[in-house]
Scaffold this active site. Structure first.
Site, PDB file in Angstrom:
ATOM      1  NE  ARG A 385     -13.157 -42.192  76.045  1.00 42.26           N
ATOM      2  CZ  ARG A 385     -13.883 -42.540  75.179  1.00 42.26           C
ATOM      3  NH1 ARG A 385     -14.068 -41.939  73.964  1.00 42.26           N
ATOM      4  NH2 ARG A 385     -14.867 -43.514  75.265  1.00 42.26           N
ATOM      5  CB  SER A 473     -12.874 -45.242  72.132  1.00 40.64           C
ATOM      6  OG  SER A 473     -13.893 -45.725  71.311  1.00 40.64           O
ATOM      7  CG  HIS A 474     -14.452 -42.896  68.193  1.00 33.85           C
ATOM      8  ND1 HIS A 474     -15.181 -43.243  69.420  1.00 33.85           N
ATOM      9  CD2 HIS A 474     -15.168 -41.655  67.956  1.00 33.85           C
ATOM     10  CE1 HIS A 474     -15.755 -42.620  69.792  1.00 33.85           C
ATOM     11  NE2 HIS A 474     -16.009 -41.441  68.920  1.00 33.85           N
ATOM     12  CE  LYS A 483     -14.946 -47.629  75.347  1.00 31.62           C
ATOM     13  NZ  LYS A 483     -15.031 -48.229  74.094  1.00 31.62           N
ATOM     14  CG  ASP A 609     -13.337 -48.546  67.686  1.00 32.24           C
ATOM     15  OD1 ASP A 609     -13.081 -49.787  67.763  1.00 32.24           O
ATOM     16  OD2 ASP A 609     -14.086 -47.998  68.744  1.00 32.24           O
ATOM     17  CG  ASP A 611     -11.971 -49.389  71.931  1.00 30.80           C
ATOM     18  OD1 ASP A 611     -12.511 -48.973  71.127  1.00 30.80           O
ATOM     19  OD2 ASP A 611     -12.567 -49.513  72.919  1.00 30.80           O
ATOM     20  CG  ASP A 613     -15.412 -50.704  71.309  1.00 32.08           C
ATOM     21  OD1 ASP A 613     -15.176 -49.964  70.396  1.00 32.08           O
ATOM     22  OD2 ASP A 613     -15.810 -50.155  72.590  1.00 32.08           O
ATOM     23  NE  ARG A 614     -17.605 -46.687  66.649  1.00 33.30           N
ATOM     24  CZ  ARG A 614     -17.272 -45.384  66.763  1.00 33.30           C
ATOM     25  NH1 ARG A 614     -16.756 -44.643  67.500  1.00 33.30           N
ATOM     26  NH2 ARG A 614     -17.834 -44.748  65.583  1.00 33.30           N
ATOM     27  CG  HIS A 696     -20.177 -49.356  70.162  1.00 34.30           C
ATOM     28  ND1 HIS A 696     -19.353 -49.943  71.001  1.00 34.30           N
ATOM     29  CD2 HIS A 696     -19.986 -48.130  69.877  1.00 34.30           C
ATOM     30  CE1 HIS A 696     -18.537 -49.062  71.117  1.00 34.30           C
ATOM     31  NE2 HIS A 696     -18.949 -47.983  70.457  1.00 34.30           N
TER      32      HIS A 696
END
Length: 830
Positions: A385, A473-474, A483, A609, A611, A613-614, A696
């Site tokens: 990241r 992501s977030h 990832k 979020d 992407d 995944d949350r 998650h």
């Protein structure tokens, strides 16, 4: 005068080539048609075999339930119960029941079973608890030291006056004599090395499938609970009896485990698409056939046969001797007949041009890249990241792709799926990432703009086993990252560092030939897969807030497909995130969602979020249901079908969660925060479910074990729709205290890990239990507090929880004093 044209003499040199080409094309189309017919035949055959197996297994289970009812109603067994002789009742439970053994009858308080822990094993205990909790017979498959077997358990009922628990005689030590002590040879339900180790996190039972049966004498009070062990063949014979070939696959499955497999096990990964549930149980028979692509140009079998016939006829015409062609031409010239059609060459030229079955693009020669500086700090604990334009750019992305491709080369892996979220920097980074992968000779499947769960899904669905999601992501819009999954393993820790080392030490594999690139769209495959697994019992009105993240397109499609009435909010993908930050763990980002749910009188609001995944959830009355409370609900649901299953949660989750897991017959385990670290622990412990306070959720039961906010939302709706209460009533009833959300504080010197190390070394909390699994968590009798370092941004993450407002404030005060003692300038918002 003869019309100018191509004479037989002109055709003579082309004749052999034309004959061969026409014959090959005819054979190609005929072969494609035959392959598709074979595929249809295989599918029909495996469907029949699957249904036969399902019916046979269902009939066998029904028969065993009848036998269990017969045994429990045996007058001699009832007399033993009335006399309080549970040991004799356990022995009588198996008499006259072929194959049955290890009959056990215990009092419903299960005091004896609890007293035998851990020696007695957790599996038997949670199975007995399940029978009592559901107040009906249950059946499940359990693995112990002797192998797999089918177990049945059931509550035993008698009139209160005759057989109340108070009337049951006790031994000298206060416990009731039971078959587990009266019959020393009886095997425990689950015997596993972990079950006899006091330090073990819990049982390793292999799932559970509840099988309902009408309770005996519903007006009576349960006075005992019984369990019996049966041969696994009771359920596997149905699968073994069906006739299948070696080129197809059939398996009996429970939860995520395959109890028995037949045929080509290489097809197991795609078997859920043809799975069928065994009625009145949680068992299912999964099936698969080899993947046969469609005919050329997408044509079906009959169309292929028709074109094959056409080319065969053309070939036969071409086979006519040249003398016949000359004679036919002369006759036409003599009678001055006009040409009746195109020449053979013109006919061939008029046919559709050949196209590949899947779009594969030619890759240009790789450019020679200038030296690129790599910032070591972007290689984090569980992904890569960085800030675009500072620590991350196209050159860095290409080197990362080259390093991933080199690792794949060493592991003998060829295919990899890539995709990106909606950030503005995504297209350039993906292009460069792919360039690096191609340098290493890999075959890249680019699925375009997609949520991270869809990219993970692609690694399974396309049988690649490896994937990279280019996502921030977030995090804020100027962040992006990677990832990475290689060979089914999410890279983290040392594996992430190894990618940096490969680049820094120039240990990058350069293939002799460039790899290949393929474009695919698998969004509809994902929608179909989820909706095939989840369908809600009643329609729920749901508002979806994607925060302009990449889940905005896919999430509404999925939830609508499972039966929800969906209203989108901020679901147009915009990498600038113009409405609010795409982080549902921050309550401020849920304000608009709460208002929309209230305005529309919706049942529920869900948020994702950047992407996808949350997951975040709000109720109709405006309550933010934190993910650790959602995990309580998910755990209870999973444990209904999988007694004894391991449930993993991260250090940020409430202290009430492990108690809830234990009460529902599960085995709780606290672990480090981080999606890749959680997934690695799930593989190590064979856990069925895991969750993080960040939102998650990882379902291994019925899914693939990766973190997927969209699938978690579908499972949540499935649970809520099955209950008579409103979703708000169900969610608000979950155990709760007084807790803060995640509190993020800028780390001194932008190095949160160094500060946390200092805090751990200096902290002193007398009378509390300290855990340093991830940062410092301090558990008091009436609450807990946590300080840890974020692995994605330079901040400290804090959270506090108390049984009361007073306890929460006291714990915060204790932490504040010690934090400021180390760093007086620290800005604490509490």
């Amino acid at each position: 005068m003869a019309r100018p044209g191509i004479s037989a003499e002109h055709l003579r040199p082309l004749r052999p080539v034309t004959i061969v080409a026409g014959a090959l094309v005819a054979i190609w189309f005929a072969w494609s048609g035959w392959q598709q017919h074979q595929d249809d035949s295989r599918r029909e055959g495996i469907a029949v075999a699957r249904d036969d197996a399902v019916n046979t297994i269902a009939a066998s289970l029904a028969n065993e339930r009848k036998l269990l009812d017969r045994q429990l109603s045996n007058p001699e067994l009832q007399a033993a119960l009335a006399a309080g002789d549970l040991g004799r009742a356990g022995n009588l439970l198996t008499q006259g029941w072929p194959g049955a053994k290890s009959g056990v009858v215990l009092r419903p308080d299960l005091e004896l079973a609890y007293g035998e822990l851990p020696k007695g094993g957790y599996g038997r205990l949670v199975a007995l608890e399940a029978a009592i909790a559901h107040d009906k017979p249950v059946a499940w498959i359990v693995r112990d030291s002797s192998g797999d077997h089918l177990s049945l358990a059931a509550p035993v009922r008698m009139p209160v006056a005759v057989g109340s628990p108070a009337a049951l005689p006790a031994a000298a030590d206060g416990t009731v004599v039971a078959a587990s002590t009266a019959a020393p040879g009886a095997a425990p339900v689950v015997a596993d090395p972990a079950a006899t180790d006091p330090a073990s996190p819990g049982p390793t039972a292999t799932g559970a499938g509840a099988v309902a049966s009408a309770p005996t004498e519903p007006e009576a009070t349960p006075t005992a609970v019984a369990t019996v062990q049966l041969p696994l063949s009771r359920v596997t014979d149905g699968l073994n009896a069906v006739d299948i070939g070696d080129d197809v696959y059939l398996a009996l499955r429970q939860s995520s485990a395959s109890v028995i497999e037949r045929g080509d096990t290489a097809l197991s990964g795609a078997a859920e698409a043809l799975a069928a549930k065994v009625p009145d149980s949680d068992l299912r028979v999964a099936a698969a056939v080899p993947d046969v692509s469609g005919g050329p140009f997408g044509l079906g079998a009959y169309a292929c046969y028709g074109i094959a016939f056409l080319f065969a006829m053309l070939t036969l015409v071409t086979l006519r001797p040249p003398s016949q062609l000359r004679r036919a031409g002369a006759e036409r010239e003599e009678h001055h007949e006009p040409s009746s059609g195109q020449t053979l060459t013109e006919s061939l030229q008029a046919l559709p041009p050949e196209v590949p079955a899947a779009p594969v693009y030619e890759v240009k020669e790789a450019r020679t890249a200038a030296p690129v500086a790599i910032d070591r700090s972007i290689f984090r604990a569980y992904d890569i990241r960085g800030v675009v334009g500072q620590s991350l750019d196209a050159g860095v992305a290409e080197l990362i792709g080259h390093a991933i491709g080199s690792l794949m080369h060493e592991k003998g892996l060829q295919d990899i799926v890539v995709g990106r979220d909606g950030r503005l920097s995504g297209p350039v980074l993906v292009e460069s990432l792919i360039a690096g992968l191609l340098k290493a000779g890999r075959h890249v499947i680019d699925i375009g703009q997609a949520p991270t769960p869809l990219i993970y899904f692609g690694a399974y669905h396309l049988r690649a086993g490896s994937c990279v999601s280019v996502t921030g992501s977030h995090n804020p819009p100027d962040y992006n990252g990677f990832k990475i999954v290689v060979g089914g393993e999410t890279l983290s820790g040392d594996a992430i560092v190894d990618l940096y080392s490969r680049i820094a030490e120039d240990r990058l594999y350069l293939a002799s030939m460039q790899g290949s690139l393929e474009m695919r769209d698998i969004a509809e495959d994902y929608v179909q897969r989820v909706s095939a697994d989840v369908q809600i019992d009643r329609p729920l009105k749901v508002v979806i807030d994607a925060g302009n993240g990449v889940a905005g397109d896919l999430a509404p499609r999925v939830l609508a497909a499972i039966g929800a009435e969906v209203t989108p909010l901020y679901c147009d993908v915009d990498g600038n995130f113009p409405n609010h930050h795409p982080d549902p763990s921050d309550p401020h980002n849920l304000t608009d969602l709460i208002r929309m749910v209230e305005r529309l009188d919706a049942d529920l609001g869900v948020a994702f979020d950047g992407d996808g995944d949350r997951l975040g959830v709000v109720t109709r009355d405006g309550q933010n249901i934190f993910p650790d409370r959602l995990l309580m609900l998910f755990a209870a649901d999973v444990l209904e079908r999988n007694p004894g299953a391991m449930i993993i949660y991260d250090v940020k989750c409430t202290g009430r969660l492990p108690g809830q897991i234990l009460r529902h017959g599960g085995s709780p385990l606290m672990w480090k925060t981080g999606h890749s670290l959680i997934k690695a622990k799930m593989r190590e412990t064979d856990a069925e479910l895991a969750g993080e306070m960040s939102g998650h959720f990882f379902f291994k039961e019925r899914w693939y074990g990766f973190d997927d906010g969209i699938y978690a939302a579908a499972r949540l709706l499935e649970i809520l729709a099955a209950r008579p209460q409103s979703p708000s009533e169900t969610l608000n009833a979950l155990p709760d205290g007084v807790a803060t959300a995640e509190i993020k504080v800028a780390a001194p010197g932008d190095d949160p890990h160094a500060f946390v190390d200092r805090f751990v070394a200096a902290a002193s909390f007398p009378g509390a239990r300290l855990s340093t699994i991830d940062g410092l968590r301090v558990d008091f009798p009436d609450g807990w507090g946590l300080v840890r370092a974020s692995n994605t941004t330079p901040v400290l993450v804090l959270r506090f929880d108390g049984d009361s407002r007073e306890a929460l404030l006291r714990i915060q005060d204790e932490f504040r004093g010690q934090l400021l003692a180390i760093e007086p300038g620290l800005s604490l918002p509490f």
